[in-house]
Scaffold this motif. Structure first.
Motif, PDB file in Angstrom:
ATOM      1  N   MET A  17      -4.666  35.947  47.645  1.00 40.20           N
ATOM      2  CA  MET A  17      -3.550  35.546  46.796  1.00 40.20           C
ATOM      3  C   MET A  17      -2.518  34.762  47.599  1.00 40.20           C
ATOM      4  SD  MET A  17      -0.115  36.300  46.066  1.00 40.20           S
ATOM      5  CE  MET A  17       0.210  38.002  46.508  1.00 40.20           C
ATOM      6  N   VAL A  21      -1.506  30.910  46.715  1.00 42.93           N
ATOM      7  CA  VAL A  21      -0.131  30.602  46.317  1.00 42.93           C
ATOM      8  C   VAL A  21       0.547  29.730  47.368  1.00 42.93           C
ATOM      9  CG1 VAL A  21       2.135  31.599  45.810  1.00 42.93           C
ATOM     10  CG2 VAL A  21       0.070  32.652  44.864  1.00 42.93           C
ATOM     11  N   SER A  22       0.240  29.966  48.649  1.00 44.27           N
ATOM     12  CA  SER A  22       0.788  29.113  49.704  1.00 44.27           C
ATOM     13  C   SER A  22       0.390  27.662  49.486  1.00 44.27           C
ATOM     14  CB  SER A  22       0.287  29.577  51.079  1.00 44.27           C
ATOM     15  OG  SER A  22       0.848  30.815  51.436  1.00 44.27           O
ATOM     16  N   THR A  25       2.281  26.127  46.389  1.00 43.81           N
ATOM     17  CA  THR A  25       3.730  25.967  46.538  1.00 43.81           C
ATOM     18  C   THR A  25       4.096  24.949  47.612  1.00 43.81           C
ATOM     19  OG1 THR A  25       3.738  27.944  47.957  1.00 43.81           O
ATOM     20  CG2 THR A  25       4.335  28.238  45.639  1.00 43.81           C
ATOM     21  N   MET A  85      10.443  30.287  43.608  1.00 44.53           N
ATOM     22  CA  MET A  85       9.465  29.610  42.752  1.00 44.53           C
ATOM     23  C   MET A  85      10.082  29.161  41.435  1.00 44.53           C
ATOM     24  SD  MET A  85       5.924  31.724  43.319  1.00 44.53           S
ATOM     25  CE  MET A  85       5.620  32.509  44.896  1.00 44.53           C
ATOM     26  N   THR A 117       7.726  29.356  50.413  1.00 43.89           N
ATOM     27  CA  THR A 117       6.893  30.532  50.146  1.00 43.89           C
ATOM     28  C   THR A 117       5.871  30.842  51.248  1.00 43.89           C
ATOM     29  OG1 THR A 117       7.164  30.350  47.744  1.00 43.89           O
ATOM     30  CG2 THR A 117       5.207  31.497  48.530  1.00 43.89           C
ATOM     31  N   THR A 176       3.594  25.743  39.761  1.00 43.83           N
ATOM     32  CA  THR A 176       4.528  26.647  40.431  1.00 43.83           C
ATOM     33  C   THR A 176       4.857  27.837  39.540  1.00 43.83           C
ATOM     34  OG1 THR A 176       5.479  24.773  41.641  1.00 43.83           O
ATOM     35  CG2 THR A 176       6.762  26.809  41.580  1.00 43.83           C
ATOM     36  N   CYS A 179       2.048  30.284  39.744  1.00 45.79           N
ATOM     37  CA  CYS A 179       2.146  31.040  41.004  1.00 45.79           C
ATOM     38  C   CYS A 179       3.203  32.132  40.902  1.00 45.79           C
ATOM     39  CB  CYS A 179       2.482  30.098  42.156  1.00 45.79           C
ATOM     40  SG  CYS A 179       1.147  28.976  42.622  1.00 45.79           S
ATOM     41  N   THR A 183       2.521  36.099  41.544  1.00 48.79           N
ATOM     42  CA  THR A 183       3.303  36.811  42.564  1.00 48.79           C
ATOM     43  C   THR A 183       3.979  38.036  41.968  1.00 48.79           C
ATOM     44  OG1 THR A 183       3.683  34.746  43.766  1.00 48.79           O
ATOM     45  CG2 THR A 183       5.162  36.591  44.263  1.00 48.79           C
TER      46      THR A 183
END
Length: 390
Positions: A17, A21-22, A25, A85, A117, A176, A179, A183
């Motif tokens: 995850m 997400v990295s 973002t 975010m 992030t 975004t 994400c 998160t």
């Protein structure tokens, strides 16, 4: 909800995850690079003003690294991630509807600041992974970040060519937001590493900077390497648009695929850092970059030459980032976010300076000027490593 403890390990699902997400973002920093020529012609600005969009986005990221990342040791990292975010999504929409460069600049600095992030995730991997897996897991998250950089340029180039540059920023805002929802569902609360207030926290960052020369050394030499890497991207859209390449934003995006080598390298080199050391990786990385700039100067008017140059410069940058970043975080693991703040702030100052200098190089000598700037940054990084004691 997952519960994390220092040095006890991180579930694979959470690592995946954080890597994904990295990637999505950090992509917010790089969507604009293949689109600069389209933005320039659409709103009627010059090449330097268009180049400043990239510079300002990176400056915003550096500000976020300096002022936001340390909060991860004092406040809830989960809440910080959610707020960042949310703001980044709003700024993406703002850029998409902007009709003048001033509004794009203002939104870009906030978009950059709130795209930090990955630099909250990497210290999490360093703090909570088992001792023998720390560098490997940090490399895994970093490979997600690098893949995001790669994919962002490819997608951005094609969206800009076949839809519009505005559509790209609307899409970015939607990604975004997705994400953000992931998160909220998966990221647990974690213990705080610092007791006190924000003023004392920031003072402690300065104290760490003064008391740890190795952190300063690692940060500065990696910053020059990053400045070298961003030099090749800051003016690539202008270079590709000229004869004999005559390419559009889609071709700039396709060149981004060459960065896949850097992402693969980052996912594999982490386990070798303890064996060979940070200094050796730094020397190797700077050497790769210098070879890349030689290729860019000699063969940069063909797509094959540009691909070779991008691969070498990018792999060199990742060798320097992962080795030096892991060295900083492992030097003071109890203050991982603050150590990462020092590293990444310095790193992106170097990147912003490289982008700015490359823009000036282009303005004065076009591609030759860019090659001289990029090679010069790599040479500085190499010299710092060669004369360092460790």
């Amino acid at each position: 909800m997952i519960k994390l403890e220092d040095n006890k390990g991180i579930p694979r699902s959470m690592l995946v995850m954080m890597a994904i997400v990295s990637g999505f973002t950090v992509a917010n920093l790089y969507y604009n690079q293949p689109l600069l020529e389209l933005i320039r012609t659409d709103i009627g600005i010059g090449e330097i003003a268009a180049n400043m969009i990239t510079v300002i986005t990176q400056i915003g990221y550096a500000l976020g690294l300096f002022f936001i990342i340390p909060m991860g040791d004092l406040y809830s990292r989960r809440k910080i991630l959610i707020v960042n975010m949310l703001i980044a999504a709003v700024m993406g929409v703002t850029i998409g509807v902007a009709d003048n460069v001033w509004l794009i600049w203002i939104a870009s600095i906030f978009l950059g600041a709130c795209s930090v992030t990955p630099q909250l995730f990497i210290p999490i991997a360093g703090q909570y992974s088992k001792l023998e897996n720390k560098a490997r897991n940090m490399g895994f998250v970093l490979s997600g970040l690098l893949t995001g950089i790669l994919v962002s340029r490819v997608i951005s180039g094609f969206v800009g060519e076949y839809l519009s540059w505005r559509e790209m920023f609307f899409i970015a805002a939607g990604l975004t937001t997705a994400c953000l929802l992931v998160t909220i569902g998966m990221m647990p609360d974690m213990k705080h590493n610092f007791r006190g207030n924000y003023r004392l926290l920031m003072y402690s960052v300065w104290r760490i900077f003064l008391r740890h020369p190795q952190i300063r050394l690692n940060s500065i030499r990696a910053a020059f390497g990053f400045g070298s890497m961003l030099s090749i991207w800051s003016c690539l859209a202008f270079h590709v648009a000229q004869s004999p390449l005559n390419g559009g934003s889609d071709m700039v995006g396709m060149l981004g695929l060459a960065g896949l080598a850097g992402a693969i390298a980052a996912s594999n080199i982490g386990k070798y850092i303890p064996k060979f050391g940070v200094r050796r990786f730094s020397i190797a990385g700077a050497s790769f970059q210098i070879m890349g700039w030689v290729a860019a100067f000699m063969f940069g008017y063909s797509y094959i030459g540009l691909v070779v140059a991008i691969i070498l410069v990018d792999i060199g940058s990742q060798c320097q980032q992962l080795s030096n970043q892991s060295g900083c975080i492992q030097e003071i693991p109890h203050a991982s976010n603050r150590a990462n703040t020092i590293f990444m702030t310095t790193y992106f100052i170097g990147g912003s300076l490289g982008t700015l200098c490359a823009g000036l190089g282009w303005n004065n000598a076009e591609w030759t000027g860019v090659c001289l700037i990029g090679a010069g940054f790599s040479l500085f990084s190499l010299l710092i490593s060669m004369i360092s004691k460790r």
